[in-house]
Motif scaffolding. Structure first.
Motif, PDB file in Angstrom:
ATOM      1  N   PHE A 196       0.713  -1.368  -0.053  1.00 58.86           N
ATOM      2  CA  PHE A 196       0.080   0.024   0.062  1.00 58.86           C
ATOM      3  C   PHE A 196       0.907   1.227  -0.059  1.00 58.86           C
ATOM      4  O   PHE A 196       0.225   2.139   0.146  1.00 58.86           O
ATOM      5  N   SER A 197       2.026   1.246   0.004  1.00 59.47           N
ATOM      6  CA  SER A 197       2.988   2.364  -0.299  1.00 59.47           C
ATOM      7  C   SER A 197       2.655   3.290   0.846  1.00 59.47           C
ATOM      8  O   SER A 197       2.546   4.762   0.343  1.00 59.47           O
TER       9      SER A 197
ATOM     10  N   PRO B  60      11.871  -7.987  15.076  1.00 61.10           N
ATOM     11  CA  PRO B  60      13.199  -8.424  15.700  1.00 61.10           C
ATOM     12  C   PRO B  60      14.498  -8.604  15.088  1.00 61.10           C
ATOM     13  O   PRO B  60      15.678  -8.394  15.716  1.00 61.10           O
ATOM     14  N   ASP B  61      14.590  -8.446  13.849  1.00 60.51           N
ATOM     15  CA  ASP B  61      15.799  -8.320  12.903  1.00 60.51           C
ATOM     16  C   ASP B  61      15.804  -6.885  12.509  1.00 60.51           C
ATOM     17  O   ASP B  61      14.772  -6.279  12.110  1.00 60.51           O
ATOM     18  N   ALA B  62      17.080  -6.317  12.738  1.00 63.37           N
ATOM     19  CA  ALA B  62      17.061  -4.736  12.204  1.00 63.37           C
ATOM     20  C   ALA B  62      16.958  -4.960  10.601  1.00 63.37           C
ATOM     21  O   ALA B  62      17.379  -5.812   9.740  1.00 63.37           O
ATOM     22  N   VAL B  63      16.099  -3.691  10.421  1.00 65.64           N
ATOM     23  CA  VAL B  63      15.916  -3.567   8.780  1.00 65.64           C
ATOM     24  C   VAL B  63      17.252  -2.940   8.292  1.00 65.64           C
ATOM     25  O   VAL B  63      17.925  -1.978   8.604  1.00 65.64           O
ATOM     26  N   PRO B  64      17.755  -3.641   7.172  1.00 63.92           N
ATOM     27  CA  PRO B  64      18.869  -3.245   6.274  1.00 63.92           C
ATOM     28  C   PRO B  64      18.982  -1.690   6.197  1.00 63.92           C
ATOM     29  O   PRO B  64      17.959  -1.146   5.629  1.00 63.92           O
ATOM     30  N   GLU B  65      20.289  -1.283   6.385  1.00 69.09           N
ATOM     31  CA  GLU B  65      20.431   0.299   6.172  1.00 69.09           C
ATOM     32  C   GLU B  65      20.244   0.544   4.673  1.00 69.09           C
ATOM     33  O   GLU B  65      20.549   0.077   3.938  1.00 69.09           O
ATOM     34  N   GLY B  66      19.354   1.804   4.536  1.00 72.26           N
ATOM     35  CA  GLY B  66      18.973   2.294   3.258  1.00 72.26           C
ATOM     36  C   GLY B  66      17.896   1.753   2.624  1.00 72.26           C
ATOM     37  O   GLY B  66      17.336   2.038   1.687  1.00 72.26           O
ATOM     38  N   MET B  67      17.403   0.652   3.288  1.00 70.43           N
ATOM     39  CA  MET B  67      16.126  -0.048   2.676  1.00 70.43           C
ATOM     40  C   MET B  67      14.914   0.738   2.750  1.00 70.43           C
ATOM     41  O   MET B  67      13.993   0.867   2.076  1.00 70.43           O
ATOM     42  N   LEU B  68      14.863   1.293   4.000  1.00 72.03           N
ATOM     43  CA  LEU B  68      13.528   2.172   4.329  1.00 72.03           C
ATOM     44  C   LEU B  68      13.707   3.449   4.303  1.00 72.03           C
ATOM     45  O   LEU B  68      14.524   4.255   4.477  1.00 72.03           O
ATOM     46  N   GLN B  69      12.459   3.915   3.585  1.00 74.31           N
ATOM     47  CA  GLN B  69      12.325   5.502   3.656  1.00 74.31           C
ATOM     48  C   GLN B  69      12.359   6.018   4.893  1.00 74.31           C
ATOM     49  O   GLN B  69      11.763   5.597   5.795  1.00 74.31           O
ATOM     50  N   ASP B  70      12.788   7.406   4.933  1.00 73.77           N
ATOM     51  CA  ASP B  70      12.767   8.124   6.075  1.00 73.77           C
ATOM     52  C   ASP B  70      11.304   8.280   6.751  1.00 73.77           C
ATOM     53  O   ASP B  70      10.320   8.692   5.592  1.00 73.77           O
ATOM     54  N   GLY B  71      10.994   8.253   7.926  1.00 72.18           N
ATOM     55  CA  GLY B  71       9.625   8.229   8.158  1.00 72.18           C
ATOM     56  C   GLY B  71       8.732   7.055   8.375  1.00 72.18           C
ATOM     57  O   GLY B  71       7.515   6.901   8.387  1.00 72.18           O
ATOM     58  N   PHE B  72       9.327   5.958   7.791  1.00 78.76           N
ATOM     59  CA  PHE B  72       8.406   4.740   7.549  1.00 78.76           C
ATOM     60  C   PHE B  72       8.641   3.752   8.678  1.00 78.76           C
ATOM     61  O   PHE B  72       8.386   2.596   8.682  1.00 78.76           O
ATOM     62  N   GLU B  73       9.447   4.170   9.677  1.00 80.10           N
ATOM     63  CA  GLU B  73       9.737   3.427  10.771  1.00 80.10           C
ATOM     64  C   GLU B  73       8.696   2.749  11.422  1.00 80.10           C
ATOM     65  O   GLU B  73       8.335   1.748  11.951  1.00 80.10           O
TER      66      GLU B  73
ATOM     67  N   ARG C  58      -7.819 -15.176   3.557  1.00 81.49           N
ATOM     68  CA  ARG C  58      -6.553 -14.568   4.051  1.00 81.49           C
ATOM     69  C   ARG C  58      -5.872 -13.832   3.349  1.00 81.49           C
ATOM     70  O   ARG C  58      -5.442 -14.340   2.209  1.00 81.49           O
ATOM     71  N   VAL C  59      -5.731 -12.772   3.547  1.00 78.88           N
ATOM     72  CA  VAL C  59      -5.064 -11.572   2.797  1.00 78.88           C
ATOM     73  C   VAL C  59      -3.743 -11.066   3.662  1.00 78.88           C
ATOM     74  O   VAL C  59      -3.919 -10.646   4.822  1.00 78.88           O
ATOM     75  N   MET C  60      -2.556 -10.827   3.001  1.00 78.94           N
ATOM     76  CA  MET C  60      -1.621 -10.377   3.685  1.00 78.94           C
ATOM     77  C   MET C  60      -1.210  -8.955   3.024  1.00 78.94           C
ATOM     78  O   MET C  60      -1.535  -8.666   2.067  1.00 78.94           O
ATOM     79  N   ALA C  61      -0.583  -7.991   3.891  1.00 82.93           N
ATOM     80  CA  ALA C  61      -0.614  -6.525   3.386  1.00 82.93           C
ATOM     81  C   ALA C  61       0.809  -6.101   4.162  1.00 82.93           C
ATOM     82  O   ALA C  61       1.130  -6.618   5.401  1.00 82.93           O
ATOM     83  N   SER C  62       1.201  -4.956   3.445  1.00 83.30           N
ATOM     84  CA  SER C  62       2.588  -4.041   4.092  1.00 83.30           C
ATOM     85  C   SER C  62       2.389  -2.859   3.497  1.00 83.30           C
ATOM     86  O   SER C  62       1.675  -2.431   2.485  1.00 83.30           O
ATOM     87  N   ASP C  63       3.157  -1.803   3.977  1.00 80.47           N
ATOM     88  CA  ASP C  63       3.177  -0.582   3.495  1.00 80.47           C
ATOM     89  C   ASP C  63       4.198  -0.513   2.523  1.00 80.47           C
ATOM     90  O   ASP C  63       4.401   0.454   1.581  1.00 80.47           O
ATOM     91  N   GLY C  64       5.291  -1.667   2.271  1.00 82.12           N
ATOM     92  CA  GLY C  64       6.386  -1.635   1.599  1.00 82.12           C
ATOM     93  C   GLY C  64       7.470  -0.704   2.298  1.00 82.12           C
ATOM     94  O   GLY C  64       7.163  -0.320   3.537  1.00 82.12           O
ATOM     95  N   CYS C  65       8.340  -0.445   1.433  1.00 82.19           N
ATOM     96  CA  CYS C  65       9.430   0.272   2.064  1.00 82.19           C
ATOM     97  C   CYS C  65       9.681   1.985   1.811  1.00 82.19           C
ATOM     98  O   CYS C  65      10.307   2.602   2.127  1.00 82.19           O
ATOM     99  N   ASN C  66       8.640   2.103   0.754  1.00 83.04           N
ATOM    100  CA  ASN C  66       8.549   3.708   0.558  1.00 83.04           C
ATOM    101  C   ASN C  66       7.127   4.176  -0.129  1.00 83.04           C
ATOM    102  O   ASN C  66       6.314   3.162  -0.214  1.00 83.04           O
ATOM    103  N   ASP C  67       6.744   5.291  -0.463  1.00 87.08           N
ATOM    104  CA  ASP C  67       5.747   5.654  -1.012  1.00 87.08           C
ATOM    105  C   ASP C  67       5.957   6.223  -2.355  1.00 87.08           C
ATOM    106  O   ASP C  67       5.045   6.750  -3.044  1.00 87.08           O
ATOM    107  N   VAL C  68       7.008   5.910  -3.008  1.00 90.46           N
ATOM    108  CA  VAL C  68       7.298   6.191  -4.254  1.00 90.46           C
ATOM    109  C   VAL C  68       6.725   5.264  -5.285  1.00 90.46           C
ATOM    110  O   VAL C  68       5.981   5.677  -6.236  1.00 90.46           O
ATOM    111  N   GLU C  69       6.738   4.018  -4.916  1.00 79.09           N
ATOM    112  CA  GLU C  69       5.955   3.057  -5.635  1.00 79.09           C
ATOM    113  C   GLU C  69       4.570   3.118  -5.544  1.00 79.09           C
ATOM    114  O   GLU C  69       4.260   2.313  -4.522  1.00 79.09           O
ATOM    115  N   LYS C  70       3.818   3.463  -6.104  1.00 77.37           N
ATOM    116  CA  LYS C  70       2.447   3.474  -5.921  1.00 77.37           C
ATOM    117  C   LYS C  70       1.803   2.250  -6.241  1.00 77.37           C
ATOM    118  O   LYS C  70       2.412   1.296  -6.900  1.00 77.37           O
TER     119      LYS C  70
END
Length: 285
Positions: free
Chosen positions: A152-153, A181-194, A208-220
C-alpha cells in the motif's frame, strides 16, 4: 534413504484394544523425538482388519473380501515413513520405540522404498521416469498454500481501517518496522517509515490476505504479489528457480528470516511478483 517402519498386528490390536494413557504418552514422546531429528515424514495407526477389505486380482476378475483376516502375523497395525541415512540408523531408532503392544510380544518391520531409478530396466526410454517426476511435482504443489499479498505504499493503516469499516475485515496479525526482531537493512526503508506496517494479515470472508506498507511511498499501488507457503525446502528452491528463469528477476534471494526458515521474492518473466517461503511459526493472535 526412505523406509517404511511397519508395526505388525497382534491379537490385541486385532481385537481393537486401545493403548493405555502411559503408552500413548510414550509414543507421542517418541514421535516428537523423530520429528525433532528430522526423520519422520508421516505415521498412523490402523484400525483392526475387521473394519477393512481386501480385493483379490485374478486375471480380469476382482473379488472383494470383508475382514477380519485371520493371519494376524501378516497384518499391519500401524506405520511410519522415515528418512534415514542407513538401515542401521533406522534399526537404532526402532530399538528406542516403546513396545507398541504393551504386554504382548510384537514385531516392527523395516522396509526400504524403491526409487524410480530401480525400474530402469522396465523403463528403457525414460517415459515413466518423466511421468513420475511430473506426478511428484503435482503432489508437492497440492500442499502449497497461496495467499494474496498487497503493498500500500504507506497507506496500509488507512486501507485496513477502511476494510474493517466497510468489509468487516478481521485483523489477525500486525507488526511494524520498528517492532521487527531483526534490524531493517540500512538504506532499505524510506525516512519516516519506521512506524509503518511491515506485515499484516487479515481475513475477508473465508480468504486470508497479507499486506504491507512496503519500504517507500514512491512506488504507488499497481498490483500485488502471490505468497507461496511451500512445506518442502527442495520444492521451494525448485519453484523459486523456475520463477526466476527465462527473464525473471530475483528481488530478494532465498534466505532465513525471523518469520520463515527460508524466504525470497521474485518477479517472473510475465511481471507477476511472488513470495516463496517455508512456513514458520503461527503469529501470536
Amino acid at each position: 534413504m526412505k523406509v517404511m517402519v511397519i508395526v505388525k498386528a497382534s491379537p490385541g490390536s486385532e481385537a481393537g484394544k486401545m493403548p493405555t494413557e502411559a503408552l500413548m504418552t510414550a509414543m507421542m514422546n517418541f514421535n516428537e523425538e523423530l520429528v525433532k531429528a528430522g526423520i519422520m515424514e508421516s505415521g498412523d495407526g490402523l484400525k483392526p482388519s475387521s473394519q477393512g477389505l481386501r480385493v483379490r486380482f485374478s486375471g480380469d476378475k476382482r473379488v472383494v473380501t470383508t475382514g477380519p483376516f485371520t493371519e494376524t502375523n501378516e497384518l499391519i497395525a500401524g506405520y511410519w515413513i522415515w528418512n534415514v541415512k542407513s538401515m542401521e540408523e533406522a534399526v537404532e531408532w526402532v530399538k528406542k520405540c516403546p513396545n507398541p503392544m504393551e504386554e504382548e510380544e510384537s514385531d516392527i518391520e523395516i522396509r526400504t522404498f524403491y526409487e524410480i531409478e530401480d525400474f530402469a530396466v522396465a523403463d528403457p526410454d525414460g517415459v515413466s521416469r518423466e511421468k513420475d517426476a511430473a506426478l511428484r511435482q503435482a503432489l508437492a504443489m497440492q500442499k502449497v498454500e497461496v495467499n494474496n499479498y498487497l503493498f500500500f505504499s504507506g497507506r496500509c493503516d488507512e486501507a485496513l481501517a477502511f476494510y474493517q469499516q466497510h468489509l468487516s475485515a478481521d485483523i489477525k496479525f500486525l507488526i511494524r518496522f520498528n517492532e521487527s526482531p531483526d534490524a531493517v537493512p540500512e538504506g532499505m526503508l524510506q525516512d519516516g517509515f519506521e512506524n509503518k506496517v511491515m506485515h499484516a494479515e487479515f481475513s475477508l470472508g473465508n480468504v486470508r490476505v497479507m499486506a504491507s506498507d512496503g519500504c517507500n511511498d514512491v512506488e504507488k499501488f499497481s498490483g500485488f504479489r502471490l505468497a507461496l507457503n511451500v512445506p518442502d525446502e527442495d520444492e521451494a528452491r525448485r519453484i523459486f528457480s523456475a520463477l526466476a528463469s527465462n527473464g525473471g528477476k530475483v528481488d530478494m534471494p532465498l534466505m532465513k528470516t525471523f518469520w520463515s526458515p527460508l524466504y525470497g521474492q521474485v518477479t517472473d518473466q510475465f511481471g507477476v511478483g511472488w513470495m516463496v517461503m517455508l512456513p514458520g511459526e503461527e503469529p501470536a493472535q
